[in-house]
Scaffold this active site. Structure first.
Site, PDB file in Angstrom:
ATOM      1  N   GLN A  62       0.827  -1.207   0.000  1.00 25.15           N
ATOM      2  CA  GLN A  62       0.000   0.000   0.000  1.00 25.15           C
ATOM      3  C   GLN A  62       0.864   1.261   0.000  1.00 25.15           C
ATOM      4  O   GLN A  62       0.524   2.267   0.628  1.00 25.15           O
ATOM      5  CB  GLN A  62      -0.942  -0.007   1.204  1.00 25.15           C
ATOM      6  N   SER A  63       1.945   1.217  -0.737  1.00 25.15           N
ATOM      7  CA  SER A  63       2.882   2.341  -0.770  1.00 25.15           C
ATOM      8  C   SER A  63       2.259   3.591  -1.391  1.00 25.15           C
ATOM      9  O   SER A  63       1.838   3.581  -2.550  1.00 25.15           O
ATOM     10  CB  SER A  63       4.126   1.940  -1.566  1.00 25.15           C
ATOM     11  N   ASN A  64       2.232   4.683  -0.621  1.00 25.94           N
ATOM     12  CA  ASN A  64       1.786   5.974  -1.163  1.00 25.94           C
ATOM     13  C   ASN A  64       2.769   6.472  -2.221  1.00 25.94           C
ATOM     14  O   ASN A  64       2.369   7.074  -3.223  1.00 25.94           O
ATOM     15  CB  ASN A  64       1.698   7.011  -0.036  1.00 25.94           C
TER      16      ASN A  64
END
EC number: 4.4.1.15
Length: 343
Positions: A62-64
């Site tokens: 879930q890397s921004n």
């Protein structure tokens, strides 16, 4: 969408005379929201200048940063390749369309999954190099962006952010900050803020709360970044780093998630669970434990974005969400057809 707004943040239970303000880098754009945009401005400019036709970067599932990279790359007509870290149980499964993944997959980003064990054994640099080699063999021109966009070039993003902050303070004419607080995940943001503050007229003390790894790791990492800019400074002298990782990166206690919900209810500010939520939680805990350290100070908290990451915590937060009910309609309320009957 710069400059991002600054406003007072009415947090509960602050030490006597302490004011907390918030820098809304979560409002830097929708798909591009968050602190990573500032680093990408420099990194993708370099990619274009080098004639790249695609970019590679690495991050958690879930890397921004990976989501922002995918969006910014498409703006510049570059393909995007993402190496995403996930659990051993899920590495062979469709990762789904939750949160940041939805945006990335709508954009057509190429996603390669690796397990946390593979990631730990091989490392992000070697993984990116492996994919770069394959793309070069296909005749592509890849440009590698490190985890979080954190290298010396990306650090300029938050040096520029401090210049923006200086201008905002000059325009307001009545707010001078004693402290700048930010959550720390990859090191580039705090390196830029700390170096920028040191070189600027602000002279604010920079505090970072690390949400992964230990403070000494980040002191060393920041040192490498500012050495790359030939600053001649010691990271210990320009930033104070405290541990806020709790259970680990992207893992939350029930108390941390309740804090995110309570702050949203009390102030209207929605924090993300991975970075700003842990950072603000640790900041208020430190204020409660050491009130004399913060008493009477004006503190600026940098909200680094990450709203989409909340979707990954739905199951854990469902019991905290606000209540709902079906509206009670009295029989005397006229119905649309005038009969008073429900259909």
């Amino acid at each position: 969408q710069f400059p991002t707004p600054i406003h007072q943040w009415n947090l509960p239970n602050l030490p006597e005379g302490t004011e907390v303000w918030i820098k809304r880098d979560d409002l830097s754009g929708m798909q591009l929201s968050g602190n990573k945009v500032r680093k990408l401005e420099f990194l993708l400019s370099d990619a274009v200048a080098q004639g790249a036709d695609c970019v590679i970067t690495v991050g958690g599932i879930q890397s921004n940063h990976c989501r922002a990279t995918a969006v910014a790359a498409k703006y510049l007509n570059l393909d995007c390749y993402l190496i995403l870290r996930t659990s051993k149980l899920l590495v062979d499964q469709d990762p789904g369309l939750v949160g940041n993944l939805l945006v990335e997959r709508l954009l057509g980003a190429h996603i390669d999954l690796v397990s946390k064990e593979e990631y730990g054994k091989i490392g992000s640099v070697a993984l990116a190099d492996l994919l770069k080699k394959r793309l070069l063999e296909e005749g592509r021109k890849p440009y590698v962006i490190p985890v979080g966009g954190s290298n010396s070039l990306g650090t300029w993003g938050y040096i520029e952010a401090v210049r923006e902050l200086e201008q905002q303070i000059q325009l307001s004419g009545d707010v001078q900050f004693d402290d700048i607080v930010v959550a720390c995940g990859s090191g580039g943001t705090i390196a830029g803020l700390a170096l920028g503050s040191k070189l600027s007229s602000l002279k604010a003390k920079v505090h970072a709360f690390s949400v992964c790894d230990d403070p000494e790791y980040f002191y060393d990492y920041v040192q490498g970044l500012i050495d790359g800019l030939q600053s001649g400074l010691d990271s210990h002298d320009i930033v104070s780093i405290q541990n806020a990782k709790g259970l680990g990166y992207a893992m939350n206690t029930a108390e941390e998630l309740k804090f995110v919900k309570d702050i949203a209810t009390a102030t209207g500010i929605v924090l993300d669970p991975v970075y700003s939520g842990k950072g603000a939680y640790a900041m208020l805990k430190d204020m409660a434990d050491n009130p004399s350290k913060w008493k009477g100070r004006k503190v600026l908290f940098v909200h680094t974005g990450g709203l989409l990451g909340l979707y990954d915590k739905v199951d854990q937060m469902s019991s905290l969400a606000g209540s709902w009910r079906r509206m009670d309609l009295e029989e005397s309320v006229p119905r649309k057809d005038g009969t008073g009957k429900m259909f």
